[in-house]
Design an enzyme around this catalytic site. Sequence first.
Site, PDB file in Angstrom:
ATOM      1  N   LYS A   1       0.833  -1.146   0.109  1.00 11.79           N
ATOM      2  CA  LYS A   1       0.047  -0.039  -0.070  1.00 11.79           C
ATOM      3  C   LYS A   1       0.857   1.221  -0.049  1.00 11.79           C
ATOM      4  O   LYS A   1       2.151   1.302   0.399  1.00 11.79           O
ATOM      5  CB  LYS A   1      -0.894   0.070   1.113  1.00 11.79           C
TER       6      LYS A   1
ATOM      7  N   TYR B   1     -12.694  -1.566  -3.751  1.00 14.13           N
ATOM      8  CA  TYR B   1     -12.861  -1.705  -2.537  1.00 14.13           C
ATOM      9  C   TYR B   1     -14.509  -1.590  -2.329  1.00 14.13           C
ATOM     10  O   TYR B   1     -15.102  -1.536  -1.372  1.00 14.13           O
ATOM     11  CB  TYR B   1     -12.255  -0.897  -1.496  1.00 14.13           C
TER      12      TYR B   1
ATOM     13  N   ASN C   1      -2.000   0.251   6.544  1.00 13.72           N
ATOM     14  CA  ASN C   1      -1.562  -1.118   7.100  1.00 13.72           C
ATOM     15  C   ASN C   1      -0.744  -1.891   6.145  1.00 13.72           C
ATOM     16  O   ASN C   1      -0.758  -3.035   6.279  1.00 13.72           O
ATOM     17  CB  ASN C   1      -2.711  -1.806   7.760  1.00 13.72           C
TER      18      ASN C   1
ATOM     19  N   HIS D   1      -2.203  -5.482   1.683  1.00 11.33           N
ATOM     20  CA  HIS D   1      -3.503  -5.993   1.141  1.00 11.33           C
ATOM     21  C   HIS D   1      -3.153  -7.316   0.690  1.00 11.33           C
ATOM     22  O   HIS D   1      -2.253  -7.641  -0.063  1.00 11.33           O
ATOM     23  CB  HIS D   1      -4.327  -5.474   0.229  1.00 11.33           C
TER      24      HIS D   1
ATOM     25  N   GLU E   1     -10.247  -9.746  -7.840  1.00 11.95           N
ATOM     26  CA  GLU E   1      -9.033  -8.752  -7.549  1.00 11.95           C
ATOM     27  C   GLU E   1      -7.968  -8.727  -8.700  1.00 11.95           C
ATOM     28  O   GLU E   1      -7.430  -8.082  -9.063  1.00 11.95           O
ATOM     29  CB  GLU E   1      -8.620  -8.976  -6.179  1.00 11.95           C
TER      30      GLU E   1
HETATM   31  P1  ATP Z   1      -7.131  -5.567   3.151  1.00 12.14           P
HETATM   32  O1  ATP Z   1      -8.404  -5.889   2.420  1.00 12.14           O
HETATM   33  O2  ATP Z   1      -6.600  -4.492   2.744  1.00 12.14           O
HETATM   34  O3  ATP Z   1      -6.264  -6.744   2.870  1.00 12.14           O
HETATM   35  P2  ATP Z   1      -8.156  -6.604   5.634  1.00 12.14           P
HETATM   36  O4  ATP Z   1      -9.033  -7.878   4.740  1.00 12.14           O
HETATM   37  O5  ATP Z   1      -7.429  -7.348   6.635  1.00 12.14           O
HETATM   38  O6  ATP Z   1      -7.457  -5.655   4.620  1.00 12.14           O
HETATM   39  P3  ATP Z   1     -10.863  -5.440   5.685  1.00 12.14           P
HETATM   40  O7  ATP Z   1     -11.930  -5.122   6.625  1.00 12.14           O
HETATM   41  O8  ATP Z   1     -10.958  -5.867   4.126  1.00 12.14           O
HETATM   42  O9  ATP Z   1      -9.404  -5.750   5.867  1.00 12.14           O
HETATM   43  O10 ATP Z   1     -10.445  -3.667   5.333  1.00 12.14           O
HETATM   44  C1  ATP Z   1      -9.867  -3.011   4.145  1.00 12.14           C
HETATM   45  C2  ATP Z   1      -9.208  -2.124   4.336  1.00 12.14           C
HETATM   46  O11 ATP Z   1      -9.626  -0.776   4.951  1.00 12.14           O
HETATM   47  C3  ATP Z   1      -8.017  -2.237   5.603  1.00 12.14           C
HETATM   48  O12 ATP Z   1      -6.863  -3.125   5.260  1.00 12.14           O
HETATM   49  C4  ATP Z   1      -7.742  -1.093   6.210  1.00 12.14           C
HETATM   50  O13 ATP Z   1      -6.723  -0.351   5.472  1.00 12.14           O
HETATM   51  C5  ATP Z   1      -8.996  -0.229   5.790  1.00 12.14           C
HETATM   52  N1  ATP Z   1      -9.675  -0.138   7.334  1.00 12.14           N
HETATM   53  C6  ATP Z   1     -10.383  -1.532   7.669  1.00 12.14           C
HETATM   54  N2  ATP Z   1     -11.087  -1.082   8.949  1.00 12.14           N
HETATM   55  C7  ATP Z   1     -10.812   0.021   9.198  1.00 12.14           C
HETATM   56  C8  ATP Z   1     -11.271   0.932  10.224  1.00 12.14           C
HETATM   57  N3  ATP Z   1     -11.930   0.612  11.090  1.00 12.14           N
HETATM   58  N4  ATP Z   1     -10.561   2.306  10.081  1.00 12.14           N
HETATM   59  C9  ATP Z   1      -9.911   2.806   8.963  1.00 12.14           C
HETATM   60  N5  ATP Z   1      -9.458   1.690   7.986  1.00 12.14           N
HETATM   61  C10 ATP Z   1      -9.870   0.781   8.065  1.00 12.14           C
HETATM   62 MG    MG Z   2      -9.946  -7.343   3.008  1.00  7.42          MG
END
Ligand code: ATP
Ligand code: MG
Length: 138
Positions: A10, A50, A113, A116, A127
């Site tokens: 990211k 997303y 974070n 992804h 994706e």
């Molecule tokens: P990713 O899909 O990026 O691999 P993930 O599956 O661990 O991560 P998801 O729940 O799919 O998490 O959320 C997608 C992304 O949205 C997260 O990686 C993070 O960057 C962001 N995100 C998720 N929850 C929050 C939150 N509470 N506040 C801010 N950003 C968030």
């Molecule tokens: Mg995710």
Amino acid sequence: MAQRTLSIVKPDAVRKGFTGAILAEIEKAGFRIGAIKKQSISKEQAQGFYQVHAGKPFFDGLTTFMSSGPLVLMVLEKENAIADLRKLMGATNPANAEEGTIRKRFAGSVQENAIHGSDAEDTAAFEIGYWFAGYELI
Ligand code: ATP
Ligand code: MG
């Protein structure tokens, strides 16, 4: 049979110069980098990617962040790639991520974070097709 997953370094991690270190962790864990490209994406492209999160409170901030600078898109290949990458990444919120995971080491916050990874076979297929053309995956 190797499984494919879509991963993204990211914009926060690219900005901080962590791309190489994250790729090294991925290769050390036994993934083959099947395809890779660095590019910037538009907010609209981030919203499409997303779309499952549309309507959530973090959606606008997330898509602004993902379009804030270059990122690195990758197709990773390995047996059990989807689950194994999720394990290597660690919890979404780096505060909850286990020692030794990529997010524990390189992520700054729940939004920024570092990495992804697709979360299931159907999302991986969507994706990979979203970011890569068939000829890029030969
Ligand atoms: P990713 O899909 O990026 O691999 P993930 O599956 O661990 O991560 P998801 O729940 O799919 O998490 O959320 C997608 C992304 O949205 C997260 O990686 C993070 O960057 C962001 N995100 C998720 N929850 C929050 C939150 N509470 N506040 C801010 N950003 C968030
Ligand atoms: Mg995710």
